[in-house]
Motif scaffolding. Structure first.
Motif, PDB file in Angstrom:
ATOM      1  N   LEU A 105     120.122  74.175  54.195  1.00  0.00           N
ATOM      2  CA  LEU A 105     119.117  73.389  54.895  1.00  0.00           C
ATOM      3  C   LEU A 105     118.343  72.700  53.783  1.00  0.00           C
ATOM      4  CD1 LEU A 105     117.676  72.568  57.510  1.00  0.00           C
ATOM      5  CD2 LEU A 105     116.069  74.424  57.057  1.00  0.00           C
ATOM      6  N   ASN A 106     118.538  71.384  53.636  1.00  0.00           N
ATOM      7  CA  ASN A 106     117.902  70.616  52.563  1.00  0.00           C
ATOM      8  C   ASN A 106     116.728  69.816  53.097  1.00  0.00           C
ATOM      9  OD1 ASN A 106     119.619  71.477  50.525  1.00  0.00           O
ATOM     10  ND2 ASN A 106     121.084  69.832  50.891  1.00  0.00           N
ATOM     11  N   ILE A 107     115.687  69.714  52.267  1.00  0.00           N
ATOM     12  CA  ILE A 107     114.508  68.922  52.603  1.00  0.00           C
ATOM     13  C   ILE A 107     114.279  67.921  51.475  1.00  0.00           C
ATOM     14  CG2 ILE A 107     112.044  68.966  53.156  1.00  0.00           C
ATOM     15  CD1 ILE A 107     112.503  71.893  54.101  1.00  0.00           C
ATOM     16  N   PRO A 108     114.894  66.726  51.581  1.00  0.00           N
ATOM     17  CA  PRO A 108     114.648  65.679  50.587  1.00  0.00           C
ATOM     18  C   PRO A 108     113.356  64.925  50.913  1.00  0.00           C
ATOM     19  CG  PRO A 108     116.733  65.317  51.782  1.00  0.00           C
ATOM     20  CD  PRO A 108     115.986  66.399  52.471  1.00  0.00           C
ATOM     21  N   LEU A 109     112.611  64.556  49.882  1.00  0.00           N
ATOM     22  CA  LEU A 109     111.400  63.740  50.009  1.00  0.00           C
ATOM     23  C   LEU A 109     111.667  62.454  49.234  1.00  0.00           C
ATOM     24  CD1 LEU A 109     108.788  66.566  49.381  1.00  0.00           C
ATOM     25  CD2 LEU A 109     109.567  65.661  51.587  1.00  0.00           C
ATOM     26  N   ILE A 110     112.060  61.416  49.957  1.00  0.00           N
ATOM     27  CA  ILE A 110     112.610  60.204  49.349  1.00  0.00           C
ATOM     28  C   ILE A 110     111.571  59.081  49.289  1.00  0.00           C
ATOM     29  CG2 ILE A 110     114.427  58.463  49.534  1.00  0.00           C
ATOM     30  CD1 ILE A 110     115.434  61.313  48.950  1.00  0.00           C
ATOM     31  N   ALA A 111     111.407  58.509  48.101  1.00  0.00           N
ATOM     32  CA  ALA A 111     110.621  57.290  47.922  1.00  0.00           C
ATOM     33  C   ALA A 111     111.606  56.125  48.017  1.00  0.00           C
ATOM     34  CB  ALA A 111     109.916  57.288  46.578  1.00  0.00           C
ATOM     35  N   LEU A 126     116.294  50.863  47.332  1.00  0.00           N
ATOM     36  CA  LEU A 126     116.642  51.835  46.304  1.00  0.00           C
ATOM     37  C   LEU A 126     115.890  53.106  46.655  1.00  0.00           C
ATOM     38  CD1 LEU A 126     116.223  49.612  43.110  1.00  0.00           C
ATOM     39  CD2 LEU A 126     118.343  50.167  44.322  1.00  0.00           C
ATOM     40  N   GLU A 127     116.539  54.270  46.523  1.00  0.00           N
ATOM     41  CA  GLU A 127     115.937  55.524  46.967  1.00  0.00           C
ATOM     42  C   GLU A 127     116.011  56.577  45.872  1.00  0.00           C
ATOM     43  OE1 GLU A 127     117.485  54.844  51.551  1.00  0.00           O
ATOM     44  OE2 GLU A 127     118.125  56.626  50.463  1.00  0.00           O
ATOM     45  N   ALA A 128     114.953  57.377  45.761  1.00  0.00           N
ATOM     46  CA  ALA A 128     114.945  58.489  44.810  1.00  0.00           C
ATOM     47  C   ALA A 128     113.898  59.497  45.246  1.00  0.00           C
ATOM     48  CB  ALA A 128     114.644  57.993  43.404  1.00  0.00           C
ATOM     49  N   GLY A 129     114.151  60.757  44.913  1.00  0.00           N
ATOM     50  CA  GLY A 129     113.150  61.769  45.210  1.00  0.00           C
ATOM     51  C   GLY A 129     113.677  63.183  45.084  1.00  0.00           C
ATOM     52  N   PRO A 130     112.760  64.146  45.037  1.00  0.00           N
ATOM     53  CA  PRO A 130     113.132  65.547  44.900  1.00  0.00           C
ATOM     54  C   PRO A 130     113.631  66.130  46.209  1.00  0.00           C
ATOM     55  CG  PRO A 130     110.772  65.382  45.147  1.00  0.00           C
ATOM     56  CD  PRO A 130     111.302  63.976  45.096  1.00  0.00           C
ATOM     57  N   GLN A 131     114.265  67.281  46.085  1.00  0.00           N
ATOM     58  CA  GLN A 131     114.769  67.983  47.273  1.00  0.00           C
ATOM     59  C   GLN A 131     114.744  69.481  47.001  1.00  0.00           C
ATOM     60  OE1 GLN A 131     118.588  66.766  48.977  1.00  0.00           O
ATOM     61  NE2 GLN A 131     119.509  68.590  48.121  1.00  0.00           N
ATOM     62  N   ILE A 132     114.436  70.233  48.039  1.00  0.00           N
ATOM     63  CA  ILE A 132     114.577  71.676  47.988  1.00  0.00           C
ATOM     64  C   ILE A 132     115.609  72.067  49.033  1.00  0.00           C
ATOM     65  CG2 ILE A 132     112.638  72.069  49.573  1.00  0.00           C
ATOM     66  CD1 ILE A 132     112.102  74.694  48.000  1.00  0.00           C
ATOM     67  N   GLY A 133     116.468  73.009  48.686  1.00  0.00           N
ATOM     68  CA  GLY A 133     117.512  73.462  49.602  1.00  0.00           C
ATOM     69  C   GLY A 133     117.447  74.963  49.780  1.00  0.00           C
ATOM     70  N   PHE A 134     117.701  75.413  51.006  1.00  0.00           N
ATOM     71  CA  PHE A 134     117.710  76.833  51.324  1.00  0.00           C
ATOM     72  C   PHE A 134     119.117  77.211  51.775  1.00  0.00           C
ATOM     73  CE2 PHE A 134     113.469  75.174  52.132  1.00  0.00           C
ATOM     74  CZ  PHE A 134     112.715  75.993  51.301  1.00  0.00           C
ATOM     75  N   LEU A 135     119.734  78.147  51.068  1.00  0.00           N
ATOM     76  CA  LEU A 135     121.092  78.579  51.372  1.00  0.00           C
ATOM     77  C   LEU A 135     121.096  79.333  52.694  1.00  0.00           C
ATOM     78  CD1 LEU A 135     124.029  78.724  50.337  1.00  0.00           C
ATOM     79  CD2 LEU A 135     123.411  80.887  49.229  1.00  0.00           C
ATOM     80  N   LEU A 136     121.841  78.810  53.674  1.00  0.00           N
ATOM     81  CA  LEU A 136     121.932  79.433  54.993  1.00  0.00           C
ATOM     82  C   LEU A 136     123.064  80.444  55.064  1.00  0.00           C
ATOM     83  CD1 LEU A 136     121.476  76.230  57.174  1.00  0.00           C
ATOM     84  CD2 LEU A 136     119.728  77.932  56.591  1.00  0.00           C
ATOM     85  N   SER A 137     124.233  80.062  54.518  1.00  0.00           N
ATOM     86  CA  SER A 137     125.393  80.946  54.572  1.00  0.00           C
ATOM     87  C   SER A 137     126.428  80.498  53.555  1.00  0.00           C
ATOM     88  CB  SER A 137     126.012  80.940  55.974  1.00  0.00           C
ATOM     89  OG  SER A 137     126.537  79.655  56.271  1.00  0.00           O
ATOM     90  N   THR A 138     127.364  81.393  53.283  1.00  0.00           N
ATOM     91  CA  THR A 138     128.498  81.083  52.408  1.00  0.00           C
ATOM     92  C   THR A 138     129.752  81.648  53.046  1.00  0.00           C
ATOM     93  OG1 THR A 138     128.412  83.137  51.149  1.00  0.00           O
ATOM     94  CG2 THR A 138     127.063  81.322  50.346  1.00  0.00           C
ATOM     95  N   LYS A 139     130.884  81.088  52.664  1.00  0.00           N
ATOM     96  CA  LYS A 139     132.154  81.630  53.139  1.00  0.00           C
ATOM     97  C   LYS A 139     133.251  81.147  52.206  1.00  0.00           C
ATOM     98  CE  LYS A 139     135.100  82.338  56.944  1.00  0.00           C
ATOM     99  NZ  LYS A 139     135.292  83.378  57.762  1.00  0.00           N
ATOM    100  N   GLY A 140     134.151  82.041  51.907  1.00  0.00           N
ATOM    101  CA  GLY A 140     135.300  81.699  51.077  1.00  0.00           C
ATOM    102  C   GLY A 140     136.449  82.604  51.443  1.00  0.00           C
ATOM    103  N   GLY A 141     137.530  82.022  51.899  1.00  0.00           N
ATOM    104  CA  GLY A 141     138.638  82.859  52.343  1.00  0.00           C
ATOM    105  C   GLY A 141     138.173  83.758  53.474  1.00  0.00           C
ATOM    106  N   THR A 142     138.240  85.052  53.294  1.00  0.00           N
ATOM    107  CA  THR A 142     137.777  85.988  54.325  1.00  0.00           C
ATOM    108  C   THR A 142     136.506  86.711  53.900  1.00  0.00           C
ATOM    109  OG1 THR A 142     139.163  87.729  53.375  1.00  0.00           O
ATOM    110  CG2 THR A 142     140.122  86.388  55.154  1.00  0.00           C
ATOM    111  N   GLN A 143     135.882  86.267  52.790  1.00  0.00           N
ATOM    112  CA  GLN A 143     134.709  86.959  52.271  1.00  0.00           C
ATOM    113  C   GLN A 143     133.446  86.135  52.401  1.00  0.00           C
ATOM    114  OE1 GLN A 143     135.968  87.795  48.230  1.00  0.00           O
ATOM    115  NE2 GLN A 143     136.307  89.937  48.802  1.00  0.00           N
ATOM    116  N   ASP A 144     132.307  86.849  52.429  1.00  0.00           N
ATOM    117  CA  ASP A 144     130.991  86.235  52.377  1.00  0.00           C
ATOM    118  C   ASP A 144     130.491  86.370  50.942  1.00  0.00           C
ATOM    119  OD1 ASP A 144     128.385  85.403  52.558  1.00  0.00           O
ATOM    120  OD2 ASP A 144     127.861  86.694  54.236  1.00  0.00           O
TER     121      ASP A 144
END
Length: 184
Positions: free
Chosen positions: A92-98, A108-126
């Protein structure tokens, strides 16, 4: 970085209150071409995923706008190992774009972003225990907005923080995004 995000958020929402008549809300979605950079990576690890979410454009002047967003973003990488395959990192990303309008429609766009990891998956593993739950990055891109509210974007998201929670390794997100959106 957290202080920068807080100051930016206060500025954006303060500007929205002052110029409430100059705020447009919208939705957007598109494709991500994502990988990670750093230790034990190669250039052929790119995966294709999607992004979608909501945005608001707050007009500051004829040339400048702020665009805060809330986006679901599929990211990750291809391990190149058949048994593991693709490691999907869902944020879940929250970009703040100027935004700076070069012309009436092109920005033209630029700005910081914070992201929150919701889930992961690879093959059959978390793999969630192997990654940090918060990611910081910066966005650079272009936007094109039509008079009817339809808009298009191309953006590069450069990861600034180490997402790896395994000692001694450093990895960062790297995402190229293409989006189509609509302002109401």
């Amino acid at each position: 970085m957290k202080k920068l995000l807080l100051v930016t958020a206060i500025t954006i929402f303060g500007a929205a209150t002052v110029n409430a008549q100059d705020v447009k809300f919208g939705i957007k979605g598109g494709l991500n071409f994502a990988t990670i950079t750093g230790d034990n990576t190669s250039k052929d690890q790119i995966i294709t995923a999607f992004n979608f979410g909501a945005m608001a454009e707050i007009k500051i002047s004829e040339k400048f706008s702020f665009q805060p967003e809330v986006l679901y973003s599929g990211q990750g990488y291809d391990t190149g190992i058949d048994s593991e395959g693709i490691i999907a990192l869902n944020y879940l990303n929250i970009p703040l774009i100027a935004k700076y309008y070069v012309t009436k429609r092109l920005s033209l766009e630029a700005g910081p972003q914070i992201g929150f990891l919701l889930s992961t998956k690879g093959g059959t593993q978390d793999y969630k225990d192997l990654f940090k739950t918060t990611d910081f990055g910066v966005n650079f891109g272009l936007g094109y907005k039509l008079d009817n509210g339809l808009n298009f974007g191309a953006r590069y998201v450069l990861g600034l923080s180490n997402i790896n929670d395994v000692g001694g390794m450093t990895n960062k997100n790297s995402v190229l995004q293409f989006t189509v959106g609509y302002f109401f």
